[in-house]
Design a protein around this motif. Structure first.
Motif, mmCIF file in Angstrom:
data_model
loop_
_atom_site.group_PDB
_atom_site.id
_atom_site.type_symbol
_atom_site.label_atom_id
_atom_site.label_comp_id
_atom_site.label_asym_id
_atom_site.label_seq_id
_atom_site.Cartn_x
_atom_site.Cartn_y
_atom_site.Cartn_z
ATOM 1 N N GLY A 87 0.807 -1.206 0.000
ATOM 2 C CA GLY A 87 0.000 0.000 0.000
ATOM 3 C C GLY A 87 0.846 1.264 0.000
ATOM 4 N N LYS A 88 2.137 1.118 -0.205
ATOM 5 C CA LYS A 88 3.072 2.250 -0.174
ATOM 6 C C LYS A 88 3.667 2.463 -1.561
ATOM 7 C CE LYS A 88 3.741 2.242 4.601
ATOM 8 N NZ LYS A 88 2.503 2.717 5.074
ATOM 9 N N THR A 89 3.863 3.725 -1.900
ATOM 10 C CA THR A 89 4.529 4.043 -3.154
ATOM 11 C C THR A 89 6.040 3.960 -2.947
ATOM 12 O OG1 THR A 89 4.548 6.403 -2.658
ATOM 13 C CG2 THR A 89 2.694 5.570 -3.969
ATOM 14 N N HIS A 90 6.758 3.960 -4.049
ATOM 15 C CA HIS A 90 8.218 4.009 -3.997
ATOM 16 C C HIS A 90 8.673 5.239 -4.766
ATOM 17 C CE1 HIS A 90 7.128 1.531 -7.547
ATOM 18 N NE2 HIS A 90 8.038 2.288 -8.132
ATOM 19 N N ASP A 91 9.963 5.395 -4.894
ATOM 20 C CA ASP A 91 10.539 6.541 -5.596
ATOM 21 C C ASP A 91 10.288 6.383 -7.092
ATOM 22 O OD1 ASP A 91 12.100 8.495 -6.760
ATOM 23 O OD2 ASP A 91 13.854 8.094 -5.519
ATOM 24 N N TRP A 92 9.307 7.109 -7.611
ATOM 25 C CA TRP A 92 8.948 6.983 -9.019
ATOM 26 C C TRP A 92 10.063 7.421 -9.949
ATOM 27 C CZ3 TRP A 92 3.462 9.490 -8.402
ATOM 28 C CH2 TRP A 92 2.594 8.553 -7.829
ATOM 29 N N SER A 93 11.006 8.209 -9.456
ATOM 30 C CA SER A 93 12.115 8.621 -10.335
ATOM 31 C C SER A 93 12.974 7.413 -10.709
ATOM 32 C CB SER A 93 12.969 9.716 -9.686
ATOM 33 O OG SER A 93 13.701 9.219 -8.591
ATOM 34 N N LEU A 109 3.783 -0.515 -13.653
ATOM 35 C CA LEU A 109 4.060 0.173 -12.398
ATOM 36 C C LEU A 109 3.074 -0.291 -11.336
ATOM 37 C CD1 LEU A 109 5.719 2.388 -10.950
ATOM 38 C CD2 LEU A 109 3.922 3.999 -11.639
ATOM 39 N N ALA A 110 3.586 -0.644 -10.182
ATOM 40 C CA ALA A 110 2.770 -1.077 -9.046
ATOM 41 C C ALA A 110 3.284 -0.375 -7.794
ATOM 42 C CB ALA A 110 2.850 -2.597 -8.888
ATOM 43 N N GLY A 111 2.618 -0.596 -6.700
ATOM 44 C CA GLY A 111 3.104 -0.087 -5.426
ATOM 45 C C GLY A 111 2.381 1.158 -4.951
ATOM 46 N N GLY A 112 1.368 0.961 -4.134
ATOM 47 C CA GLY A 112 0.693 2.082 -3.491
ATOM 48 C C GLY A 112 -0.154 2.938 -4.407
ATOM 49 N N LEU A 113 -0.527 2.404 -5.563
ATOM 50 C CA LEU A 113 -1.337 3.193 -6.490
ATOM 51 C C LEU A 113 -2.793 3.213 -6.045
ATOM 52 C CD1 LEU A 113 0.179 2.041 -9.900
ATOM 53 C CD2 LEU A 113 0.701 4.108 -8.577
ATOM 54 N N ASN A 117 -3.626 8.898 -7.022
ATOM 55 C CA ASN A 117 -2.260 9.141 -7.503
ATOM 56 C C ASN A 117 -1.919 8.454 -8.825
ATOM 57 O OD1 ASN A 117 -1.778 6.444 -6.857
ATOM 58 N ND2 ASN A 117 -0.469 6.885 -5.105
ATOM 59 N N VAL A 118 -2.792 7.619 -9.357
ATOM 60 C CA VAL A 118 -2.434 6.836 -10.541
ATOM 61 C C VAL A 118 -2.188 7.723 -11.757
ATOM 62 C CG1 VAL A 118 -4.809 6.292 -11.287
ATOM 63 C CG2 VAL A 118 -2.912 4.758 -11.880
ATOM 64 N N ARG A 119 -2.958 8.771 -11.897
ATOM 65 C CA ARG A 119 -2.763 9.655 -13.050
ATOM 66 C C ARG A 119 -1.395 10.322 -12.997
ATOM 67 N NH1 ARG A 119 -6.863 14.498 -14.753
ATOM 68 N NH2 ARG A 119 -5.788 15.100 -16.650
ATOM 69 N N SER A 120 -1.015 10.827 -11.839
ATOM 70 C CA SER A 120 0.310 11.442 -11.672
ATOM 71 C C SER A 120 1.414 10.426 -11.911
ATOM 72 C CB SER A 120 0.467 12.026 -10.264
ATOM 73 O OG SER A 120 -0.447 13.060 -10.058
ATOM 74 N N ALA A 121 1.212 9.216 -11.419
ATOM 75 C CA ALA A 121 2.213 8.156 -11.604
ATOM 76 C C ALA A 121 2.420 7.858 -13.079
ATOM 77 C CB ALA A 121 1.788 6.894 -10.857
ATOM 78 N N ILE A 122 1.327 7.741 -13.819
ATOM 79 C CA ILE A 122 1.417 7.444 -15.254
ATOM 80 C C ILE A 122 2.098 8.596 -15.991
ATOM 81 C CG2 ILE A 122 0.055 7.130 -17.357
ATOM 82 C CD1 ILE A 122 -1.980 5.563 -15.571
ATOM 83 N N GLU A 123 1.715 9.818 -15.672
ATOM 84 C CA GLU A 123 2.316 10.980 -16.339
ATOM 85 C C GLU A 123 3.806 11.094 -16.049
ATOM 86 O OE1 GLU A 123 -0.157 14.190 -14.962
ATOM 87 O OE2 GLU A 123 -1.735 13.756 -16.425
ATOM 88 N N VAL A 132 -2.733 -2.663 -9.547
ATOM 89 C CA VAL A 132 -3.252 -2.175 -8.278
ATOM 90 C C VAL A 132 -3.724 -3.344 -7.430
ATOM 91 C CG1 VAL A 132 -5.611 -1.820 -9.126
ATOM 92 C CG2 VAL A 132 -4.780 -0.457 -7.205
ATOM 93 N N ASN A 133 -3.544 -3.210 -6.131
ATOM 94 C CA ASN A 133 -4.038 -4.210 -5.196
ATOM 95 C C ASN A 133 -4.722 -3.478 -4.039
ATOM 96 O OD1 ASN A 133 -4.607 -6.517 -3.750
ATOM 97 N ND2 ASN A 133 -2.539 -6.808 -3.025
ATOM 98 N N SER A 134 -3.945 -3.105 -3.039
ATOM 99 C CA SER A 134 -4.539 -2.518 -1.839
ATOM 100 C C SER A 134 -5.236 -1.186 -2.109
ATOM 101 C CB SER A 134 -3.485 -2.366 -0.737
ATOM 102 O OG SER A 134 -2.380 -1.645 -1.210
ATOM 103 N N GLY A 135 -4.865 -0.491 -3.174
ATOM 104 C CA GLY A 135 -5.477 0.794 -3.490
ATOM 105 C C GLY A 135 -6.925 0.711 -3.907
ATOM 106 N N THR A 136 -7.429 -0.499 -4.135
ATOM 107 C CA THR A 136 -8.838 -0.666 -4.498
ATOM 108 C C THR A 136 -9.584 -1.552 -3.500
ATOM 109 O OG1 THR A 136 -8.261 -2.481 -6.005
ATOM 110 C CG2 THR A 136 -8.488 -0.277 -6.972
#
Length: 157
Positions: A87-93, A109-113, A117-123, A132-136
């Protein structure tokens, strides 16, 4: 739509048993399986689609590049060694660098989505897809239809 075997198993014979028993043709390997073992699995199942999870800290998936069909960039909880489902994001960089380095390989891409935040992650990362798992999940621990719809809508934007 197609079923995917998601596993933490490292033993190739056991993975083979599960694949033969289920008839599944796509697998996500979330274990510390070696590149040689994945090559062995590939030799046994030449048409199998293999996605290898990469625990994004500062990981480089180079060793697996020639034996997989794609990568799943996921979060690892360093304190507990829990891989995925944190349920946690990682360093997207770091994920962005991996996507840039391997443009020929589909990267998920997985991890805390979440829908937030998914739109920002994709962009930012420009992955082939998202996982996605825990985010839904709802408060009961099961998938929440509203959260799933919102996630899909945001991911498609």
């Amino acid at each position: 739509m197609e079923a995917v075997l998601v596993t933490h198993i490292t033993e190739v014979d056991e993975i083979e048993r599960l694949l033969r028993q289920s008839g599944i043709t796509t697998i996500q390997l979330h274990s510390e399986i070696t590149a040689d073992s994945v090559a062995n699995l590939r030799a046994r199942f030449p048409d199998l689609k293999i996605f290898k999870s990469v625990h994004v800290i500062s990981a480089d998936p180079e060793a697996f590049r020639k034996v997989v069909d794609g990568f799943v960039l996921d979060t690892i909880n360093v304190a507990t060694d829990q891989v995925g489902g944190t349920g946690k994001t990682h360093d997207w960089s770091i994920s962005q660098k991996i996507v840039t380095r391997y443009p020929e390989i589909p990267i998920i891409l997985a991890g805390g989505l979440t829908s937030e935040n998914v739109r920002s992650a994709i962009e930012y990362v420009h992955p082939f897809g998202v996982d996605v798992n825990s985010g839904t999940k709802g408060s009961d621990g099961f998938k929440d239809a509203r959260k799933m719809r919102e996630f899909i809508l945001e991911a498609k934007r």
